[in-house]
Design an enzyme around this catalytic site. Structure first.
Site, PDB file in Angstrom:
ATOM      1  N   THR A   1      -1.002   7.563  -1.062  1.00 56.64           N
ATOM      2  CA  THR A   1      -2.321   7.427  -1.694  1.00 56.64           C
ATOM      3  C   THR A   1      -3.172   6.342  -1.051  1.00 56.64           C
ATOM      4  O   THR A   1      -4.393   6.310  -1.247  1.00 56.64           O
ATOM      5  CB  THR A   1      -2.170   7.073  -3.187  1.00 56.64           C
ATOM      6  OG1 THR A   1      -1.576   5.768  -3.301  1.00 56.64           O
ATOM      7  CG2 THR A   1      -1.281   8.084  -3.885  1.00 56.64           C
TER       8      THR A   1
ATOM      9  N   ASP B   1       3.920  -6.781  10.273  1.00 55.50           N
ATOM     10  CA  ASP B   1       4.987  -6.526  11.244  1.00 55.50           C
ATOM     11  C   ASP B   1       4.884  -7.466  12.443  1.00 55.50           C
ATOM     12  O   ASP B   1       5.902  -7.949  12.961  1.00 55.50           O
ATOM     13  CB  ASP B   1       4.933  -5.071  11.726  1.00 55.50           C
ATOM     14  CG  ASP B   1       5.494  -4.090  10.721  1.00 55.50           C
ATOM     15  OD1 ASP B   1       6.203  -4.547   9.795  1.00 55.50           O
ATOM     16  OD2 ASP B   1       5.215  -2.896  10.828  1.00 55.50           O
TER      17      ASP B   1
ATOM     18  N   ARG C   1       0.836  -1.200   0.000  1.00 53.33           N
ATOM     19  CA  ARG C   1       0.000   0.000   0.000  1.00 53.33           C
ATOM     20  C   ARG C   1       0.867   1.244   0.000  1.00 53.33           C
ATOM     21  O   ARG C   1       1.714   1.422   0.879  1.00 53.33           O
ATOM     22  CB  ARG C   1      -0.928  -0.013   1.220  1.00 53.33           C
ATOM     23  CG  ARG C   1      -1.971   1.086   1.192  1.00 53.33           C
ATOM     24  CD  ARG C   1      -3.033   0.884   2.253  1.00 53.33           C
ATOM     25  NE  ARG C   1      -2.495   0.890   3.605  1.00 53.33           N
ATOM     26  CZ  ARG C   1      -3.242   0.892   4.701  1.00 53.33           C
ATOM     27  NH1 ARG C   1      -4.555   0.858   4.583  1.00 53.33           N
ATOM     28  NH2 ARG C   1      -2.691   0.911   5.891  1.00 53.33           N
TER      29      ARG C   1
ATOM     30  N   ASP D   1      -0.220  -3.388  12.652  1.00 56.12           N
ATOM     31  CA  ASP D   1       0.197  -3.908  11.348  1.00 56.12           C
ATOM     32  C   ASP D   1       0.395  -5.417  11.445  1.00 56.12           C
ATOM     33  O   ASP D   1       1.320  -5.889  12.105  1.00 56.12           O
ATOM     34  CB  ASP D   1       1.497  -3.226  10.908  1.00 56.12           C
ATOM     35  CG  ASP D   1       1.889  -3.598   9.487  1.00 56.12           C
ATOM     36  OD1 ASP D   1       2.184  -4.791   9.247  1.00 56.12           O
ATOM     37  OD2 ASP D   1       1.912  -2.704   8.624  1.00 56.12           O
TER      38      ASP D   1
END
Length: 209
Positions: free
Chosen positions: A108, A203, A104, A200
């Site tokens: 944006t 992660d 990602r 996340d």
């Protein structure tokens, strides 16, 4: 129209509670993600078609049921989706595995493709696209479109935690794809993270920051 299934199985909900905890380390997080994927796979394959065949037991001939028709494949969206593969293969060990690499863009929030490798006969298979998180929906929408562009028609999407915004985007972009969700959360924050979420997933699975 897409059918959206939010899992209510007590074991799934219990394990999701553990992966949400910030003190859960990478080893336990990986194990739990795999276990949740296994339990969700069990639920998500409930409607697979069966056929009757005749076999011979040590005692006599009899009729039993087996899966009918299409074979299956698991396609994780890299990299976090990898954490769900082993759990699903423990339930459907004959499934093939493809990989779709998307990241990602932090500005944006839109997906950028960097890798795609699928089974040669993927168009003939029942495909389960997996990613622990359905946040903005950008990656999952793009991954499923990549599969459709390669002729795949039988696609399901499975995630552990979803935001309403991502679910709506998926339903609008791919109304023919059923969505299986472990927990439907409140919303996205300004950074595109699910709230309350778990941070996340990539992660936390791989121990990176």
């Amino acid at each position: 129209m897409s059918k959206v299934y939010v899992m209510d199985h007590p074991l799934i909900q219990h394990k999701i509670g553990w992966i949400r905890r910030k003190e859960t380390g990478a080893k336990d997080f990986r194990t739990l993600i795999s276990e949740i994927a296994m339990l969700m796979c069990y639920e998500a394959t409930r409607d697979l078609k069966l056929q009757e065949i005749e076999i011979e037991t040590p005692i006599c001939k009899t009729t039993v049921k087996e899966l009918k028709g299409k074979k299956m494949a698991v396609v994780p969206i890299l990299r976090a989706g990898l954490g769900m593969v082993d759990g699903m293969l423990s339930i459907i060990p004959a499934a093939k595995v493809g990989h779709i690499g998307l990241y990602r863009d932090p500005e944006t929030l839109e997906p950028v493709e960097y890798y795609c490798k699928l089974p040669e006969d993927c168009s003939e298979r029942e495909i389960f696209v997996v990613d622990p998180m359905l946040a903005t929906g950008g990656s999952s929408v793009a991954a499923i479109q990549m599969l459709k562009d390669k002729g795949v028609k039988n696609i399901h999407f499975m995630c552990i935690i979803a935001a309403p915004e991502g679910v709506e985007r998926m339903k609008k972009a791919h109304p023919d794809v059923d969505i299986y969700i472990g927990a439907l959360d409140e919303r996205l924050n300004d950074h595109g993270y699910i709230v309350p979420g778990l941070g996340d997933a990539g992660d936390r699975i791989f121990g990176t920051k």
